[in-house]
Structure formats: C-alpha cells, structure tokens
Scaffold this motif. Structure first.
Motif, short mmCIF file in Angstrom:
data_model
loop_
_atom_site.label_atom_id
_atom_site.label_comp_id
_atom_site.label_asym_id
_atom_site.label_seq_id
_atom_site.Cartn_x
_atom_site.Cartn_y
_atom_site.Cartn_z
N PRO A 49 0.98 -1.20 -0.13
CA PRO A 49 -0.09 0.00 -0.21
C PRO A 49 0.89 1.26 0.07
O PRO A 49 1.93 1.24 0.88
CB PRO A 49 -0.72 -0.07 1.33
CG PRO A 49 -0.20 -1.10 2.28
CD PRO A 49 0.67 -2.14 1.27
N ARG A 50 0.37 2.13 -0.69
CA ARG A 50 1.09 3.42 -0.82
C ARG A 50 0.26 4.66 -0.86
O ARG A 50 -0.94 4.40 -1.04
CB ARG A 50 2.38 3.54 -2.13
CG ARG A 50 1.61 3.25 -3.49
CD ARG A 50 2.78 3.35 -4.49
NE ARG A 50 2.10 3.16 -5.69
CZ ARG A 50 3.00 2.91 -6.95
NH1 ARG A 50 4.45 3.09 -6.69
NH2 ARG A 50 2.50 2.83 -7.98
N GLU A 51 0.83 5.87 -0.74
CA GLU A 51 0.04 7.05 -0.85
C GLU A 51 -0.81 7.09 -2.15
O GLU A 51 -0.16 6.84 -3.17
CB GLU A 51 0.55 8.20 -0.56
CG GLU A 51 0.23 8.92 0.77
CD GLU A 51 0.97 10.08 1.24
OE1 GLU A 51 0.79 11.10 1.44
OE2 GLU A 51 2.58 9.57 1.34
N ARG B 60 4.84 -4.18 3.89
CA ARG B 60 5.31 -2.59 4.24
C ARG B 60 5.00 -2.24 5.70
O ARG B 60 4.32 -2.80 6.36
CB ARG B 60 4.65 -1.54 3.29
CG ARG B 60 4.70 -1.78 1.66
CD ARG B 60 4.49 -0.46 1.01
NE ARG B 60 5.59 0.42 1.12
CZ ARG B 60 5.81 1.64 0.76
NH1 ARG B 60 4.53 2.21 0.38
NH2 ARG B 60 6.94 2.50 0.81
N LEU B 62 3.67 -0.57 8.79
CA LEU B 62 2.44 0.25 9.53
C LEU B 62 2.99 0.90 10.66
O LEU B 62 3.31 0.22 11.68
CB LEU B 62 1.60 -0.99 9.54
CG LEU B 62 0.24 -1.07 8.75
CD1 LEU B 62 -0.75 -2.01 9.38
CD2 LEU B 62 -0.39 0.20 8.48
N ALA B 88 2.86 3.63 3.54
CA ALA B 88 1.90 4.42 3.02
C ALA B 88 1.37 5.58 3.37
O ALA B 88 0.67 6.40 2.76
CB ALA B 88 0.73 3.29 2.86
N TYR B 89 1.93 6.06 4.45
CA TYR B 89 1.60 7.37 5.14
C TYR B 89 2.62 8.24 5.39
O TYR B 89 3.99 7.74 5.53
CB TYR B 89 0.68 7.12 6.42
CG TYR B 89 -0.38 6.04 6.12
CD1 TYR B 89 -1.54 6.55 5.55
CD2 TYR B 89 -0.41 4.58 6.41
CE1 TYR B 89 -2.65 5.54 5.14
CE2 TYR B 89 -1.37 3.78 6.12
CZ TYR B 89 -2.52 4.31 5.39
OH TYR B 89 -3.49 3.31 5.26
N HIS B 90 2.58 9.48 5.61
CA HIS B 90 3.68 10.22 6.01
C HIS B 90 3.37 10.77 7.32
O HIS B 90 2.53 10.61 8.12
CB HIS B 90 3.81 11.60 4.98
CG HIS B 90 2.57 12.39 4.97
ND1 HIS B 90 1.78 12.30 3.69
CD2 HIS B 90 2.22 13.24 5.91
CE1 HIS B 90 0.64 13.12 4.22
NE2 HIS B 90 0.89 13.99 5.21
N SER B 128 -6.74 6.89 13.35
CA SER B 128 -7.53 5.83 12.59
C SER B 128 -7.37 6.12 10.98
O SER B 128 -7.42 5.31 10.18
CB SER B 128 -9.10 5.78 13.02
OG SER B 128 -9.51 6.81 12.36
N GLN B 129 -7.13 7.44 10.57
CA GLN B 129 -6.88 7.61 9.25
C GLN B 129 -5.61 7.73 9.09
O GLN B 129 -5.07 8.20 7.93
CB GLN B 129 -7.76 9.12 8.92
CG GLN B 129 -9.15 9.06 8.98
CD GLN B 129 -9.61 7.94 8.19
OE1 GLN B 129 -9.34 7.99 6.96
NE2 GLN B 129 -10.27 6.74 8.62
N LYS B 130 -4.49 7.06 10.00
CA LYS B 130 -3.21 6.95 9.78
C LYS B 130 -2.50 8.22 9.56
O LYS B 130 -1.66 8.56 8.70
CB LYS B 130 -2.84 5.98 8.40
CG LYS B 130 -3.73 4.79 8.54
CD LYS B 130 -2.97 3.68 9.75
CE LYS B 130 -3.70 2.59 9.78
NZ LYS B 130 -3.15 1.55 10.98
#
Lengths: 233, 282
Positions: A49-51, B60, B62, B88-90, B128-130
């Motif tokens: 999963p990525r942005e 990946r 988390l 997947a997040y910053h 929750s929305q990372k």
C-alpha cells in the motif's frame, strides 16, 4: 467433423497446458510473480500500500486496488499490439480488479492504494487468467492480508467437446462453434470471482465446463502455493 | 478435538488451513472459517499452546505508536516538517516536537532540518486515518549526518537487530561502523567506506536469511571471511545500558558520543540563529 483431438497435442480435453510459476522476481516491487501456462506468460508487480493521489480517489475506510493489464507490443502471434490502454485492456484491468478484491482485506490501510501491474510478454490465449494467477501470487508475496489465493483458467467448448485451458488455435477453431469462458475461483470456498463468456454454449455444457474447471483450478492453486513456498526454501 | 495441521515455523500462504477445531485460537495473521483456522498472510507459523499466529515474511511498514523510525524530510510547512518513512503514510514533525530549544517566529526551518535530511524520531500518535505524529524530543533522536542509508524489509528488522541487539552489535563491533536500525526498515550506517560495504553486505545477508536458524553463526562466519580476522562473540555481549526505545527493537549508538553530537548540532544551530538575528537587526 467433430473435434476429436486437441490441436496442440494435449492428450485429454480437460488437460491444462504445462504451468510454471515463480514469486519475487522483481526486486524493487513490494511483491511480484511470474506465471506461465503453455505459451502465455504473465508478470505481475505489486506496489503498495502506498499514498494515493489525486486525493479525491482516497477512501477513508480502506485502501483501493488498482490493476493495470497490458500486453507488450510483440506479445501476440499476429500484428504488433498497440501499447497503452485500450478498450480491451481497460475491461480486463477492471475484471481482474473485481476478481481479486473479494479475497483482499485492505481495511488496515485507509486512504492508500495497492497497485498491481500485469505485463504479458507473450500470449497464446488465456492471458487474463494467467494475469490473475500471477497477480494473486504477487499480492501474497507483497504481504497484503488476504483470505485466500485466487486461481483462474479458461474453460469452454470447441465444437462438441468441453475443454479446459483453450489456446489460441482452439479459440480460433473455425469448423464448429467455440465458447471461451474465463473463470476465477477462491479455492477455500469454491466461490467464483470471475465469469465471462465469449461464444455460444448451452446451459448444460456451461455447468459441465465450470465443474471441470473447478477441479482443474485446484491444480493451479497447488502451483501458486508451491511458487510462494519455493521463495523461502 | 482440535488439531494443528502445520508444523511450527513452516511457511504458509494465504488460505492454507493451519488448524481445525474450536479449541484452537486464531491470533495475528489468521482467521477462522467454520471450524478451520486459516492463514491470512504469507508467513511463518507460530504455535503457542492453542494459539496459532503468523509472523509475516513480507509487507510494508505500518506505523505504530512508540516505534522509533528513521524518516526523510520531504516537505516543510508552516508548522513543521513532513517526513516519509517507507510506508503508505507520511508523518508530521511539529515545531514543538522537533527540538528542545526555542525556535524564533518566522525562522528558516531548513536550518534545523533541510529537505532530504534523515532523522531518527519516535511515533507519538497514529490516528484511525493514519495521520502520524512524531517527536524528536528525547535521548537518541537526532539528525543523521553523513553515512549511508539502506532499506531492509520491516518484518526482518527484529532478526537484523538480534536478541537484545546481538546481531547489529556484532556487525558494529566487527566493522567499527555506527549503525542505527529504525523499526520501519531504514538503516543508517557510518564508518570507513570499505567497512560500510561489509556492514551493508552483512545486514543484507541477515535480511535474506532471516527466516532460517543459526543466523548469528553464519553472519559471524561471513564477517570473519570478509575481514580476515576472528570475531569473539563474547566481546559483543548485549549492552545493558539501554534507553527506553530499545524495547521496540531500536538500537542506539554509544550514548556519550551521541549526546556530544547533539550538543554540537544544537550549538551550531544556535550560532546560525544568532547570525539570523544579527542580520535582521542589521
């Protein structure tokens, strides 16, 4: 008159072409796989999963799955295939996505995307099924939470015979009616996640073809399982 | 009566039946379907009594609260820095959490952390929305200067670190490199260029063979072969003076050295700011 012997020399009408599969072949992808059935070869690479951008495509409840099916220009047996998305490849990308989604649990990754790229360097019919098989191995290799694998094969009829895994010569058989039915199955439950049809087939023949296909898909499932386990031998 | 169908440490693929019967319990990476417990991920099976779980082999990173990570500054905004960290997040590093010293209003934030800088930080909150918040206030959190960055699979990080840091400790002492491993799989290595190469090879080998037994011995052999000298494992016995972040598998460097580094860095920045102020007053 009737179709008595398979054109590519296979002994039985429900015999699959030789299959090989390998996981983890593209080092920079998060997950990848190769799946070959007869002369059809599919490579799948998973990123994510990525942005996800643009932002309006994001789903705050789950990640989305984006599949991209593409035949390479030299992959067909006839003319050069024009590269890039076209009507056919967009449709196949869409059905691939829909056949894989039932097994995926992407709720852990809100607002993200999982990209699956399927490339076919050589095709001899059954390319969407090979693509789905490769994508399923690649998704598992990428560590995406999934309920099960997805295996796919095409079944159908050539003249009066029910056949499994049609190659191009069978699809193009012109001495009688042909039906090509690509199907994908979730092995643990026997659910069908892809079912398309091209050609003419009776209800009874279709049911018989699907039942034969289900048996054969379990063989493909074993190959997929083996490919993933081989990586960690 | 429940029955476990798979051996401990066996590689399983999604959908495989791990156990049957209602007296076995599904844990991480598994799910129950009817009477069966099945795998939901590619990984190694762990059996703890009646509990069946999976140690994933891929996937990946988390973000999790409390994890110490190495992150890269990719944007600077009004209120702080945005970091990417192989996920997947910053993450958001706010000005308040960036440093313990005072930051003047309207100060040039690139003087503290510029675009492209790597920092060691800790995750303080994940929504929750990372949306991820990180802090750099605390021991061990700093900007990484020089050295090299490599990436390893985040699921293999515990093996790369080893029991109480034994693996990374051995590589550090053998190659005389400074090494920091983030929970997100980003590794920072600094030392002599030749030694950095050997350390990278050793870490990559540990990552590739993370799911096998007797890893420490094989890495020891590998290092001995590369360096042409014997390594005494007792020398690299786990260090006892660990900071709290060690609990999360993160390995700090030599405490004294780091503090001094930090001190220097802050002094530099103070000077910079002094210059700024001078210029403004001019």
């Amino acid at each position: 008159m009737a179709y008595t012997k398979r054109l590519d020399g296979r002994k039985k009408f429900d015999e699959l072409r030789p299959i090989s599969a390998k996981a983890g072949i593209i080092p920079r992808a998060h997950g990848s796989a190769m799946f070959q059935i007869g002369k059809t070869i599919a490579y799948a690479a998973v990123y994510g999963p990525r942005e996800l951008h643009p932002k309006f495509m994001q789903n705050p409840k789950t990640a989305i799955l984006r599949c991209h099916y593409s035949m390479m220009p030299f992959s067909g047996s006839g003319d050069r295939v024009r590269p890039g998305p076209n009507r056919r490849s967009k449709e196949i990308s869409m059905v691939t996505e829909k056949s894989l989604l039932p097994v995926l649990d992407l709720s852990q990754f809100p607002n993200a995307v999982v990209d699956v790229f399927i490339e076919l360097p050589q095709t001899d019919a059954g390319s969407r099924c090979a693509g789905i098989c490769a994508a399923s191995i690649a998704l598992a290799d990428a560590g995406i939470p999934m309920r099960d694998m997805v295996c796919a094969v095409s079944v159908g009829r050539v003249d009066d015979k029910i056949v499994v895994d049609l190659d191009y010569s069978e699809e193009a058989y012109d001495k009688g009616p042909v039906a090509d039915v690509p199907m994908a199955m979730i092995p643990s439950t026997g659910e069908i996640s892809l079912l398309q049809m091209d050609g003419e087939i009776s209800k009874e023949q279709l049911i018989e073809a699907l039942e034969t296909g289900k048996q054969k898909l379990l063989e493909i499932y074993e190959v997929q399982k083996k490919a993933l386990k081989e990586k960690y031998k | 009566m429940g029955e476990i169908k798979i051996k401990e440490k066996e590689v399983v693929v999604p959908g495989e039946v791990l156990a049957t019967g209602m007296d076995c319990l599904p844990s991480y990476g598994t799910y129950r379907m009817g009477d069966d417990i099945r795998a939901a991920k590619l990984g190694l099976v762990r059996i703890e009594g009646k509990v069946v779980k999976i140690t994933p082999l891929s996937g990946r990173y988390l973000p999790k609260r409390g994890d110490t990570i190495i992150a890269n500054v990719y944007d600077i905004i009004m209120s702080g820095w945005l970091l990417k960290f192989n996920s997947a997040y910053h993450a958001m590093l706010s000005m308040k959490e960036a440093t313990s010293r005072f930051i003047q209003k309207g100060a040039d934030l690139t003087r503290i952390y510029a675009l492209g800088d790597y920092v060691v930080c800790s995750i303080t909150n994940v929504t929750s929305q990372k949306l991820v918040d990180v802090t750099m206030r605390g021991p061990g959190f700093r900007k990484l200067e020089g050295g090299r960055i490599i990436e390893v699979n985040t699921n293999k990080v515990p093996r790369v670190i080893g029991k109480e840091g034994s693996m990374v400790g051995m590589i550090k002492n053998a190659t005389n490199c400074r090494i920091t491993v983030g929970q997100n799989g980003i590794v920072w290595i600094q030392g002599e260029p030749e030694m950095e190469n050997i350390a990278i090879d050793a870490i990559k080998k540990a990552e590739a063979e993370a799911h096998t037994d007797g890893l420490t011995d094989r890495i020891k052999e590998f290092l001995e072969k590369k360096l042409g000298k014997k390594i005494d494992l007792r020398e690299h016995a786990p260090e006892r003076r660990e900071s709290p972040s060690q609990e999360h598998g993160f390995r700090n460097e030599d405490q004294g050295f780091r503090n001094q580094d930090n001190q220097d860095q802050y002094n530099d920045q103070d000077d910079d700011q002094q210059d700024d102020q001078n210029q403004q007053s001019d």
